[in-house]
Design a protein around this motif. Structure first.
Motif, short mmCIF file in Angstrom:
data_model
loop_
_atom_site.label_atom_id
_atom_site.label_comp_id
_atom_site.label_asym_id
_atom_site.label_seq_id
_atom_site.Cartn_x
_atom_site.Cartn_y
_atom_site.Cartn_z
N ILE A 1 0.83 -1.20 0.00
CA ILE A 1 0.00 0.00 0.00
C ILE A 1 0.87 1.25 0.00
CG2 ILE A 1 -1.68 1.31 1.36
CD1 ILE A 1 -2.75 -1.44 2.33
N GLY A 2 1.96 1.21 0.77
CA GLY A 2 2.88 2.35 0.78
C GLY A 2 3.50 2.60 -0.58
N PHE A 3 3.87 1.51 -1.28
CA PHE A 3 4.44 1.65 -2.62
C PHE A 3 3.42 2.22 -3.59
CE2 PHE A 3 5.40 -0.24 -6.83
CZ PHE A 3 6.63 0.37 -7.05
N LEU A 4 2.16 1.77 -3.47
CA LEU A 4 1.09 2.30 -4.32
C LEU A 4 0.88 3.78 -4.05
CD1 LEU A 4 -1.24 1.93 -6.31
CD2 LEU A 4 -2.67 1.23 -4.38
N ALA A 5 0.96 4.18 -2.79
CA ALA A 5 0.79 5.59 -2.46
C ALA A 5 1.89 6.44 -3.10
CB ALA A 5 0.80 5.78 -0.94
N SER B 1 -5.85 10.49 -3.26
CA SER B 1 -4.89 9.39 -3.25
C SER B 1 -4.59 8.93 -1.84
CB SER B 1 -3.59 9.81 -3.95
OG SER B 1 -3.83 10.20 -5.29
N THR B 2 -4.42 9.88 -0.93
CA THR B 2 -4.16 9.54 0.46
C THR B 2 -5.35 8.82 1.08
OG1 THR B 2 -2.78 11.52 0.64
CG2 THR B 2 -3.43 10.45 2.69
N GLY B 3 -6.56 9.29 0.79
CA GLY B 3 -7.75 8.63 1.29
C GLY B 3 -7.91 7.23 0.74
N PHE B 4 -7.57 7.05 -0.55
CA PHE B 4 -7.66 5.73 -1.17
C PHE B 4 -6.66 4.76 -0.55
CE2 PHE B 4 -6.32 2.83 -4.67
CZ PHE B 4 -7.50 2.11 -4.78
N ALA B 5 -5.44 5.24 -0.32
CA ALA B 5 -4.43 4.40 0.32
C ALA B 5 -4.84 4.04 1.74
CB ALA B 5 -3.07 5.11 0.32
N GLY B 6 -5.44 4.98 2.47
CA GLY B 6 -5.92 4.69 3.81
C GLY B 6 -7.04 3.67 3.81
N LEU B 7 -7.92 3.74 2.80
CA LEU B 7 -8.99 2.76 2.70
C LEU B 7 -8.44 1.36 2.42
CD1 LEU B 7 -12.04 2.15 2.59
CD2 LEU B 7 -11.97 2.70 0.14
N LEU B 8 -7.43 1.27 1.55
CA LEU B 8 -6.80 -0.02 1.28
C LEU B 8 -6.14 -0.57 2.55
CD1 LEU B 8 -5.12 0.55 -2.22
CD2 LEU B 8 -7.26 -0.65 -1.70
N TYR C 1 0.15 6.17 12.33
CA TYR C 1 1.51 6.24 11.80
C TYR C 1 1.51 6.12 10.28
CZ TYR C 1 3.98 6.24 16.25
OH TYR C 1 4.50 6.61 17.47
N SER C 2 0.67 5.26 9.74
CA SER C 2 0.59 5.11 8.29
C SER C 2 0.09 6.40 7.64
CB SER C 2 -0.34 3.95 7.93
OG SER C 2 0.12 2.74 8.48
N MET C 3 -0.91 7.03 8.26
CA MET C 3 -1.44 8.28 7.71
C MET C 3 -0.42 9.40 7.80
SD MET C 3 -4.36 8.07 6.28
CE MET C 3 -4.62 9.84 6.19
N VAL C 4 0.38 9.40 8.85
CA VAL C 4 1.44 10.42 8.96
C VAL C 4 2.43 10.29 7.81
CG1 VAL C 4 3.43 11.17 10.32
CG2 VAL C 4 1.24 10.76 11.45
N ILE C 5 2.86 9.05 7.53
CA ILE C 5 3.81 8.82 6.44
C ILE C 5 3.19 9.18 5.09
CG2 ILE C 5 5.13 7.04 5.23
CD1 ILE C 5 5.41 5.60 7.91
N ALA D 1 4.33 12.36 2.56
CA ALA D 1 4.64 12.14 1.14
C ALA D 1 3.75 13.00 0.25
CB ALA D 1 4.48 10.66 0.79
N MET D 2 2.47 13.09 0.59
CA MET D 2 1.54 13.89 -0.21
C MET D 2 1.87 15.37 -0.13
SD MET D 2 -1.38 15.92 -0.35
CE MET D 2 -2.28 15.76 1.18
N LEU D 3 2.17 15.86 1.08
CA LEU D 3 2.49 17.28 1.26
C LEU D 3 3.80 17.65 0.55
CD1 LEU D 3 1.48 17.76 5.00
CD2 LEU D 3 0.29 18.63 2.98
#
Length: 270
Positions: free
Chosen positions: A24-28, A57-64, A110-114, A118-120
């Motif tokens: 999921i991190g790689f996809l993000a 994109s961040t919301g989609f990665a969080g949903l996954l 922690y995942s959302m922080v990372i 990356a998004m910011l």
């Protein structure tokens, strides 16, 4: 409280070791790269497009993360019989469920922080190349939108815990969570259409109104957590809306956990 924290630490460590988390991190990261590419192809409204794609994109990665990591955590305890060893020790079922939820909430945080960093950073790179298109962008609202995404994931996680207490497989939990996600995002629009049906010349039966009203009390109103449009245009919601959204998230998640604990304490294991 010590038992809750012990279960939380074990759950967090198990989640970090999940291979799906790294996928999921790689996809993000790919989505962030795609944001850079798409933003460079847009001639106008670069800032709006970049913010919208970045937050989506961040919301989609969080949903996954929720669907493939969080849901599998509790299901794996049933499948691998590790749950029986835990509750056989001096750890109550309530403490086990609370610890499990706390550990996964920390993992999501922690995942959302990372993902957010990356998004910011992606938005910052786009901003440095197109500063004139970011005049209406509110960076504080962008961060607030990411916080709201985290709150939405907490609500969905509490629902997935509730579903896991009475379903037999993780597949049904997955389906129910996805169902509640889509209904939660679309129910608000349906209510608006029904409330303005007379103005647009549509007749709605009383039964339909009652069904939608009942559904609005059962399903979470996830559209409250979507403020991407406000962030892209720099329009701040009212303070009552912000405080109400925070209160709604914690109330709904808390009630879902209470019901999950009640069901889990009454459940008999083979």
């Amino acid at each position: 409280m010590k038992a809750v924290w012990s279960v939380a630490k074990i759950t967090f460590k198990e989640g970090v070791r999940s291979r799906a988390l790294y996928g999921i991190g790689f996809l993000a990261l790919l989505l962030c790269g795609g944001n850079l590419l798409i933003s460079n192809m847009v001639m106008r409204e670069v800032g709006k497009v970049a913010v919208d794609i970045g937050l989506a994109s961040t919301g989609f990665a969080g949903l996954l993360l929720l669907l493939f990591v969080v849901i599998n955590q509790l299901a794996s305890d049933f499948d691998q019989k590790t749950l029986y060893m835990i509750i056989a020790r001096p750890v109550s079922r309530t403490n086990f469920l609370l610890g499990k939820y706390l550990g996964l909430a920390i993992l999501i945080f922690y995942s959302m922080v990372i993902l957010s960093v990356a998004m910011l950073l992606t938005l910052l790179l786009i901003y440095l190349g197109s500063q004139g298109y970011f005049d209406r962008i509110s960076w504080a609202l962008v961060v607030l939108s990411l916080v709201f995404t985290f709150l939405q994931l907490l609500v969905l996680s509490s629902l997935s815990f509730l579903f896991s207490t009475f379903t037999t497989t993780s597949f049904f939990t997955l389906i129910l969570t996805i169902l509640f996600y889509f209904i939660g995002h679309g129910l608000s629009a349906v209510k608006k259409i029904i409330s303005s049906a007379d103005l647009i010349g549509i007749q709605v039966s009383e039964i339909t109104v009652q069904i939608v009203t009942f559904a609005s009390w059962v399903f979470p109103n996830l559209s409250l957590f979507d403020i991407r449009a406000q962030a892209a245009h720099g329009v701040w919601p009212g303070s009552a809306y912000l405080l109400g959204t925070f209160a709604y998230a914690f109330f709904y998640a808390g009630m879902s956990l209470v019901v999950a604990i009640l069901v889990f304490n009454r459940r008999e294991f083979p």
